[in-house]
Design a protein around this motif. Structure first.
Motif, PDB file in Angstrom:
ATOM      1  N   GLY A   1      19.593 179.388  74.585  1.00 56.20           N
ATOM      2  CA  GLY A   1      19.090 178.996  73.277  1.00 56.20           C
ATOM      3  C   GLY A   1      20.142 178.531  72.292  1.00 56.20           C
ATOM      4  O   GLY A   1      19.809 178.094  71.185  1.00 56.20           O
ATOM      5  N   SER A   2      21.410 178.580  72.657  1.00 58.91           N
ATOM      6  CA  SER A   2      22.449 178.144  71.722  1.00 58.91           C
ATOM      7  C   SER A   2      22.511 176.624  71.608  1.00 58.91           C
ATOM      8  O   SER A   2      23.034 176.093  70.626  1.00 58.91           O
ATOM      9  N   PHE A   3      21.978 175.926  72.614  1.00 59.03           N
ATOM     10  CA  PHE A   3      21.840 174.468  72.552  1.00 59.03           C
ATOM     11  C   PHE A   3      20.374 174.116  72.713  1.00 59.03           C
ATOM     12  O   PHE A   3      19.712 174.575  73.643  1.00 59.03           O
ATOM     13  N   GLY A   4      19.851 173.301  71.804  1.00 60.62           N
ATOM     14  CA  GLY A   4      18.486 172.809  71.917  1.00 60.62           C
ATOM     15  C   GLY A   4      18.495 171.291  71.931  1.00 60.62           C
ATOM     16  O   GLY A   4      19.554 170.667  71.825  1.00 60.62           O
ATOM     17  N   PRO A   5      17.319 170.676  72.058  1.00 58.80           N
ATOM     18  CA  PRO A   5      17.247 169.216  72.025  1.00 58.80           C
ATOM     19  C   PRO A   5      17.852 168.668  70.735  1.00 58.80           C
ATOM     20  O   PRO A   5      17.509 169.112  69.641  1.00 58.80           O
ATOM     21  N   GLY A   6      18.781 167.739  70.868  1.00 58.84           N
ATOM     22  CA  GLY A   6      19.405 167.155  69.701  1.00 58.84           C
ATOM     23  C   GLY A   6      20.566 167.948  69.141  1.00 58.84           C
ATOM     24  O   GLY A   6      21.163 167.544  68.129  1.00 58.84           O
ATOM     25  N   SER A   7      20.905 169.064  69.787  1.00 57.57           N
ATOM     26  CA  SER A   7      22.039 169.849  69.297  1.00 57.57           C
ATOM     27  C   SER A   7      23.333 169.048  69.409  1.00 57.57           C
ATOM     28  O   SER A   7      23.564 168.344  70.394  1.00 57.57           O
ATOM     29  N   LYS A   8      24.164 169.173  68.400  1.00 54.88           N
ATOM     30  CA  LYS A   8      25.451 168.484  68.410  1.00 54.88           C
ATOM     31  C   LYS A   8      26.457 169.278  69.221  1.00 54.88           C
ATOM     32  O   LYS A   8      26.601 170.496  69.054  1.00 54.88           O
TER      33      LYS A   8
ATOM     34  N   ALA B   1      15.517 165.834  77.402  1.00 54.94           N
ATOM     35  CA  ALA B   1      15.266 165.922  78.842  1.00 54.94           C
ATOM     36  C   ALA B   1      16.249 166.873  79.517  1.00 54.94           C
ATOM     37  O   ALA B   1      15.878 167.652  80.397  1.00 54.94           O
ATOM     38  N   ALA B   2      17.511 166.834  79.084  1.00 57.20           N
ATOM     39  CA  ALA B   2      18.523 167.701  79.679  1.00 57.20           C
ATOM     40  C   ALA B   2      18.236 169.168  79.378  1.00 57.20           C
ATOM     41  O   ALA B   2      18.399 170.040  80.237  1.00 57.20           O
ATOM     42  N   VAL B   3      17.800 169.450  78.155  1.00 56.74           N
ATOM     43  CA  VAL B   3      17.497 170.830  77.768  1.00 56.74           C
ATOM     44  C   VAL B   3      16.300 171.356  78.565  1.00 56.74           C
ATOM     45  O   VAL B   3      16.323 172.474  79.083  1.00 56.74           O
ATOM     46  N   GLU B   4      15.257 170.544  78.670  1.00 51.55           N
ATOM     47  CA  GLU B   4      14.068 170.971  79.413  1.00 51.55           C
ATOM     48  C   GLU B   4      14.396 171.245  80.881  1.00 51.55           C
ATOM     49  O   GLU B   4      13.929 172.227  81.460  1.00 51.55           O
ATOM     50  N   ALA B   5      15.201 170.360  81.466  1.00 53.71           N
ATOM     51  CA  ALA B   5      15.568 170.545  82.874  1.00 53.71           C
ATOM     52  C   ALA B   5      16.409 171.809  83.057  1.00 53.71           C
ATOM     53  O   ALA B   5      16.209 172.578  83.996  1.00 53.71           O
ATOM     54  N   ALA B   6      17.359 172.041  82.136  1.00 49.51           N
ATOM     55  CA  ALA B   6      18.220 173.219  82.238  1.00 49.51           C
ATOM     56  C   ALA B   6      17.419 174.512  82.110  1.00 49.51           C
ATOM     57  O   ALA B   6      17.648 175.476  82.835  1.00 49.51           O
ATOM     58  N   ARG B   7      16.452 174.517  81.202  1.00 51.57           N
ATOM     59  CA  ARG B   7      15.651 175.733  81.004  1.00 51.57           C
ATOM     60  C   ARG B   7      14.712 175.986  82.169  1.00 51.57           C
ATOM     61  O   ARG B   7      14.306 177.123  82.404  1.00 51.57           O
TER      62      ARG B   7
ATOM     63  N   THR C   1      28.325 163.718  69.429  1.00 53.34           N
ATOM     64  CA  THR C   1      27.626 163.707  70.724  1.00 53.34           C
ATOM     65  C   THR C   1      26.519 164.750  70.692  1.00 53.34           C
ATOM     66  O   THR C   1      26.740 165.885  70.246  1.00 53.34           O
ATOM     67  N   PHE C   2      25.339 164.381  71.188  1.00 59.53           N
ATOM     68  CA  PHE C   2      24.170 165.245  71.063  1.00 59.53           C
ATOM     69  C   PHE C   2      23.497 165.424  72.432  1.00 59.53           C
ATOM     70  O   PHE C   2      23.462 164.503  73.258  1.00 59.53           O
TER      71      PHE C   2
END
Length: 219
Positions: A18-25, A69-75, A64-65
């Motif tokens: 949860g420390s990185f979400g969609p659009g997190s810098k 799609a990357a967050v969903e796949a990782a979770r 860089t953000f």
């Protein structure tokens, strides 16, 4: 583990906790240099690869953000996924995907797949070969032109970025083995070019079974 793999692992772990979400810098390049103990040039190359793969987007002057799609796949990919589980899923998913690609791939798809095959064959180093190996398998999946399958493929591919997978691949890699994999890749691509679904499926299955045997010591 390469800098690229270390960065992918860092982002995947952050997405899962949860420390990185969609659009997190992402942290700055300087911060990543310190965090990953890597040269700035290596960090930049890794970010270029992640941007090309759709894991991050970069905006000049802003940073860089992380992509949604990357967050969903990782979770969706549990952090404790084992190499054996990854290979089981690959064997279920990728052979029929290759068969579908043989039926519906466009000429542009086949050209992109052929380019990945050629670049992989020209790669003598472990990291370069692994990068083009991943691109080849993804290009074949993209050539199936099925969005749901691609979502499933990306979840599986995210699991391949976990540290345990990368370290196992490195330990079991050799020049001779990479040549063998390239020959198997060539057989798969030849079947795709021939529009031979059965041949593509069988060749992909033989290749993945060989990879599983080499990774997991099943001889």
């Amino acid at each position: 583990m390469s800098v690229e793999q270390s960065l992918r692992s860092l982002l995947a772990e952050g997405a899962q906790d949860g420390s990185f979400g969609p659009g997190s810098k992402l942290p700055t390049e300087r911060a990543l240099v310190e965090r990953l103990a890597a040269p700035r040039s290596a960090i930049r190359r890794a970010l270029e690869i992640l941007e090309r793969d759709g894991v991050v987007v970069r905006h000049v002057g802003r940073g860089t953000f992380l992509t949604e799609a990357a967050v969903e796949a990782a979770r969706a990919a549990p952090a404790d996924t084992s190499p054996a589980e990854i290979m089981q899923v690959r064997l279920v998913l990728e052979p029929p995907v290759a068969a579908l690609a043989a039926r519906v791939a466009t000429q542009a798809d086949l050209e992109r797949i052929s380019q990945c095959l050629e670049r992989g064959g020209d790669s003598d180093e472990f990291e370069a070969f692994e990068r083009w190996d991943g691109k080849l398998h993804r290009a074949i999946a993209e050539a199936a032109h099925n969005g749901l399958l691609m979502n499933m493929f990306d979840v599986m591919n995210t699991a391949r970025q976990l540290p345990v997978w990368g370290s196992l691949k490195r330990r079991t890699s050799s020049t001779e083995r990479r040549r063998c994999y390239h020959a198997e890749h060539t057989t798969i691509v030849d079947a795709l070019r021939d529009r031979d679904p059965d041949g593509a499926q069988a060749a992909m299955r033989r290749h993945l079974e060989n990879v599983a045997d080499n990774l997991l010591g099943r001889h």
